[in-house]
Design an enzyme around this catalytic site. Structure first.
Site, PDB file in Angstrom:
ATOM      1  N   GLU A  47      -4.611 -22.756 -59.621  1.00  0.00           N
ATOM      2  CA  GLU A  47      -4.899 -22.252 -60.971  1.00  0.00           C
ATOM      3  C   GLU A  47      -3.816 -21.308 -61.466  1.00  0.00           C
ATOM      4  O   GLU A  47      -3.200 -20.594 -60.685  1.00  0.00           O
ATOM      5  CB  GLU A  47      -6.187 -21.418 -60.940  1.00  0.00           C
ATOM      6  CG  GLU A  47      -7.397 -22.146 -60.490  1.00  0.00           C
ATOM      7  CD  GLU A  47      -8.608 -21.213 -60.416  1.00  0.00           C
ATOM      8  OE1 GLU A  47      -9.664 -21.685 -60.015  1.00  0.00           O
ATOM      9  OE2 GLU A  47      -8.479 -20.013 -60.744  1.00  0.00           O
ATOM     10  N   CYS A  68      -0.472 -15.398 -65.025  1.00  0.00           N
ATOM     11  CA  CYS A  68      -0.902 -14.991 -63.697  1.00  0.00           C
ATOM     12  C   CYS A  68      -0.826 -16.251 -62.833  1.00  0.00           C
ATOM     13  O   CYS A  68      -1.469 -17.254 -63.141  1.00  0.00           O
ATOM     14  CB  CYS A  68      -2.330 -14.463 -63.801  1.00  0.00           C
ATOM     15  SG  CYS A  68      -3.038 -14.051 -62.221  1.00  0.00           S
ATOM     16  N   CYS A  75      -6.938 -18.942 -49.609  1.00  0.00           N
ATOM     17  CA  CYS A  75      -6.451 -17.658 -49.112  1.00  0.00           C
ATOM     18  C   CYS A  75      -7.123 -17.347 -47.785  1.00  0.00           C
ATOM     19  O   CYS A  75      -8.306 -17.630 -47.604  1.00  0.00           O
ATOM     20  CB  CYS A  75      -6.747 -16.550 -50.126  1.00  0.00           C
ATOM     21  SG  CYS A  75      -6.069 -14.955 -49.603  1.00  0.00           S
ATOM     22  N   CYS A  79     -11.380 -11.596 -48.840  1.00  0.00           N
ATOM     23  CA  CYS A  79     -12.031 -10.484 -49.533  1.00  0.00           C
ATOM     24  C   CYS A  79     -13.410 -10.966 -49.978  1.00  0.00           C
ATOM     25  O   CYS A  79     -13.545 -12.087 -50.484  1.00  0.00           O
ATOM     26  CB  CYS A  79     -11.205 -10.024 -50.734  1.00  0.00           C
ATOM     27  SG  CYS A  79      -9.553  -9.502 -50.247  1.00  0.00           S
ATOM     28  N   CYS A  82     -14.279 -12.474 -53.618  1.00  0.00           N
ATOM     29  CA  CYS A  82     -13.281 -13.342 -54.237  1.00  0.00           C
ATOM     30  C   CYS A  82     -13.577 -14.826 -54.002  1.00  0.00           C
ATOM     31  O   CYS A  82     -13.907 -15.232 -52.884  1.00  0.00           O
ATOM     32  CB  CYS A  82     -11.916 -12.981 -53.655  1.00  0.00           C
ATOM     33  SG  CYS A  82     -10.617 -14.114 -54.148  1.00  0.00           S
ATOM     34  N   GLY A 122      -4.384 -16.648 -53.644  1.00  0.00           N
ATOM     35  CA  GLY A 122      -3.529 -16.401 -52.487  1.00  0.00           C
ATOM     36  C   GLY A 122      -3.034 -14.978 -52.416  1.00  0.00           C
ATOM     37  O   GLY A 122      -3.132 -14.208 -53.361  1.00  0.00           O
ATOM     38  N   GLU A 123      -2.515 -14.632 -51.243  1.00  0.00           N
ATOM     39  CA  GLU A 123      -1.925 -13.306 -51.020  1.00  0.00           C
ATOM     40  C   GLU A 123      -0.408 -13.500 -51.085  1.00  0.00           C
ATOM     41  O   GLU A 123       0.205 -14.050 -50.159  1.00  0.00           O
ATOM     42  CB  GLU A 123      -2.409 -12.794 -49.650  1.00  0.00           C
ATOM     43  CG  GLU A 123      -1.603 -11.664 -49.037  1.00  0.00           C
ATOM     44  CD  GLU A 123      -1.433 -10.426 -49.917  1.00  0.00           C
ATOM     45  OE1 GLU A 123      -2.421  -9.762 -50.235  1.00  0.00           O
ATOM     46  OE2 GLU A 123      -0.268 -10.114 -50.281  1.00  0.00           O
ATOM     47  N   SER A 177      -3.938  -4.064 -54.682  1.00  0.00           N
ATOM     48  CA  SER A 177      -5.370  -4.282 -54.922  1.00  0.00           C
ATOM     49  C   SER A 177      -6.134  -3.350 -54.006  1.00  0.00           C
ATOM     50  O   SER A 177      -6.363  -3.663 -52.840  1.00  0.00           O
ATOM     51  CB  SER A 177      -5.726  -5.737 -54.619  1.00  0.00           C
ATOM     52  OG  SER A 177      -4.983  -6.578 -55.468  1.00  0.00           O
ATOM     53  N   LEU A 178      -6.520  -2.221 -54.527  1.00  0.00           N
ATOM     54  CA  LEU A 178      -7.132  -1.192 -53.685  1.00  0.00           C
ATOM     55  C   LEU A 178      -8.649  -1.437 -53.545  1.00  0.00           C
ATOM     56  O   LEU A 178      -9.163  -1.532 -52.443  1.00  0.00           O
ATOM     57  CB  LEU A 178      -6.842   0.189 -54.281  1.00  0.00           C
ATOM     58  CG  LEU A 178      -6.826   1.337 -53.284  1.00  0.00           C
ATOM     59  CD1 LEU A 178      -5.746   1.146 -52.231  1.00  0.00           C
ATOM     60  CD2 LEU A 178      -6.643   2.664 -53.991  1.00  0.00           C
ATOM     61  N   HIS A 179      -9.327  -1.501 -54.666  1.00  0.00           N
ATOM     62  CA  HIS A 179     -10.757  -1.852 -54.728  1.00  0.00           C
ATOM     63  C   HIS A 179     -11.690  -0.961 -53.908  1.00  0.00           C
ATOM     64  O   HIS A 179     -12.869  -1.278 -53.729  1.00  0.00           O
ATOM     65  CB  HIS A 179     -11.002  -3.318 -54.326  1.00  0.00           C
ATOM     66  CG  HIS A 179     -10.111  -4.294 -55.022  1.00  0.00           C
ATOM     67  ND1 HIS A 179      -9.669  -4.125 -56.317  1.00  0.00           N
ATOM     68  CD2 HIS A 179      -9.559  -5.466 -54.598  1.00  0.00           C
ATOM     69  CE1 HIS A 179      -8.904  -5.149 -56.646  1.00  0.00           C
ATOM     70  NE2 HIS A 179      -8.808  -5.962 -55.637  1.00  0.00           N
ATOM     71  N   ASN A 253     -15.824  -9.985 -62.306  1.00  0.00           N
ATOM     72  CA  ASN A 253     -16.237 -11.276 -62.873  1.00  0.00           C
ATOM     73  C   ASN A 253     -17.161 -11.958 -61.864  1.00  0.00           C
ATOM     74  O   ASN A 253     -16.719 -12.229 -60.742  1.00  0.00           O
ATOM     75  CB  ASN A 253     -15.015 -12.192 -63.062  1.00  0.00           C
ATOM     76  CG  ASN A 253     -14.334 -11.962 -64.387  1.00  0.00           C
ATOM     77  OD1 ASN A 253     -14.973 -11.823 -65.421  1.00  0.00           O
ATOM     78  ND2 ASN A 253     -13.012 -11.905 -64.344  1.00  0.00           N
ATOM     79  N   CYS A 296      -9.979 -15.213 -59.935  1.00  0.00           N
ATOM     80  CA  CYS A 296      -9.121 -16.208 -59.313  1.00  0.00           C
ATOM     81  C   CYS A 296      -9.904 -17.133 -58.385  1.00  0.00           C
ATOM     82  O   CYS A 296     -10.775 -16.721 -57.658  1.00  0.00           O
ATOM     83  CB  CYS A 296      -7.935 -15.539 -58.611  1.00  0.00           C
ATOM     84  SG  CYS A 296      -8.296 -14.854 -57.014  1.00  0.00           S
TER      85      CYS A 296
HETATM   86  S1  SF4 Z   1      -8.553 -11.049 -53.518  1.00  0.00           S
HETATM   87 FE1  SF4 Z   1      -6.504 -11.908 -53.143  1.00  0.00          FE
HETATM   88  S2  SF4 Z   1      -6.132 -11.469 -50.948  1.00  0.00           S
HETATM   89 FE2  SF4 Z   1      -8.344 -11.220 -51.278  1.00  0.00          FE
HETATM   90  S3  SF4 Z   1      -9.242 -13.239 -50.751  1.00  0.00           S
HETATM   91 FE3  SF4 Z   1      -8.837 -13.212 -52.979  1.00  0.00          FE
HETATM   92  S4  SF4 Z   1      -6.814 -14.137 -53.210  1.00  0.00           S
HETATM   93 FE4  SF4 Z   1      -7.022 -13.527 -51.059  1.00  0.00          FE
END
Ligand code: SF4
Length: 313
Positions: A47, A68, A75, A79, A82, A122-123, A177-179, A253, A296
């Protein structure tokens, strides 16, 4: 090209690819954010999201067209909030597949992209070499000619690669990406924190900031009852203050099949006001993309599931 020697053809096939992304679906949204689902040469789906104007999203105010983009199929970092990690990791994208997303979206949108965020599926720092190769081509005058300061790479916290990126000469922006503002919260939602805890991550950020001339951004997805307390806001302000970082708050989201939800608008604004009261440059992202499943990995997940259902039927 059968007139070329056999060995040369083998070498060319190894070194070059002529795949083009196949556009599968485009979802537009009322606020004109558009999401593109592409099929790769090996049938995997990825995407990209086009955000036409994003004032104060990354860097300066803007009439910019931001894309983006994805860097991996799936991934491996898992997380908990996600969609991208839900079906696991398949493979890294090659540099041409990363760049092709920009070209394909420009073709579809009819406008030139001038701001790039590596924040899709992805990372990015787990695919370091391909991402850097793509960035060099994106940045080169003979490539896409987009300035390094208009390229933002995000990471969930891969400490060694943050340091490696800091040593790169290009002035690429970094978004972490701290979160979560404590190990407790990050451990709960981001498995990477068990490998590189918050203090280790923040010292890598210190290193990055010391080597680059621009501000780092903390991405912070606000999840109701998980990381949206006043106490988290105060600690986040402390971390951001230490690094003179900007904070980009993103209301969660919702993802089908996951339990998390976004805090009320009041809670979001209270969180923001705590940061601002401490002098932190913070923004609360508007609703862009919420109506098109912009988190994502969501569109890919839905399409994968639908295609599997069709095959089973
Ligand atoms: S937030 Fe980023 S690093 Fe974490 S699972 Fe999703 S895509 Fe992977």
């Amino acid at each position: 090209m059968t007139d070329l020697p056999h060995e040369l053809r083998g070498l060319l096939a190894k070194l070059f690819a002529f795949d083009r992304l196949e556009l599968v679906r485009v979802l537009g949204s009322e606020d004109t954010t558009r999401k593109f689902l592409f099929r790769l040469g090996d049938a995997n789906l990825i995407e990209s999201v086009l955000i036409p104007a994003s004032p104060a999203l990354y860097g300066e105010k803007s009439d910019r067209r931001t894309i983006c983009i994805s860097t991996q199929v799936g991934c491996a970092y898992g997380c908990k909030f996600c969609a991208s990690g839900l079906e696991g990791f398949s493979r890294n994208l090659r540099a041409n597949e990363i760049i092709d997303q920009i070209l394909a979206v420009e073709r579809e949108g009819g406008e030139k992209i001038d701001n790039i965020v590596f924040m899709g599926m992805g990372e990015p720092l787990a695919n370091f070499d391909n991402v850097m190769c793509a960035i060099r081509i994106i940045n080169a005058p003979s490539g896409l000619g987009i300035g390094a300061r208009r390229i933002t790479v995000s990471t969930s916290g891969l400490v060694p690669q943050i340091r490696k990126l800091a040593d790169e000469p290009l002035q690429i922006r970094l978004a972490v990406s701290l979160h979560g503002a404590t190990d407790n919260v990050r451990n709960q939602i981001m498995p990477i924190n068990r490998r590189y805890n918050l203090e280790t991550l923040l010292s890598a950020c210190d290193y990055y900031v010391a080597h680059k001339k621009q501000r780092l951004t903390f991405e912070y997805i606000l999840i109701a009852g998980v990381n949206d307390s006043d106490a988290q806001a105060n600690l986040l302000a402390e971390h951001a203050g230490r690094l003179s970082a900007k904070v980009n708050l993103i209301p969660y989201n919702t993802v089908q099949g996951l339990e998390w939800s976004r805090p009320s608008r009041n809670r979001q604004e209270k969180f923001l006001s705590i940061l601002r009261a401490d002098g932190i440059a913070a923004t609360l992202r508007s609703e862009k993309g919420h109506d098109i499943d912009a988190a994502c990995g969501q569109l890919r997940l839905q399409t994968n599931r639908k295609e599997r259902r069709q095959i089973t039927v």
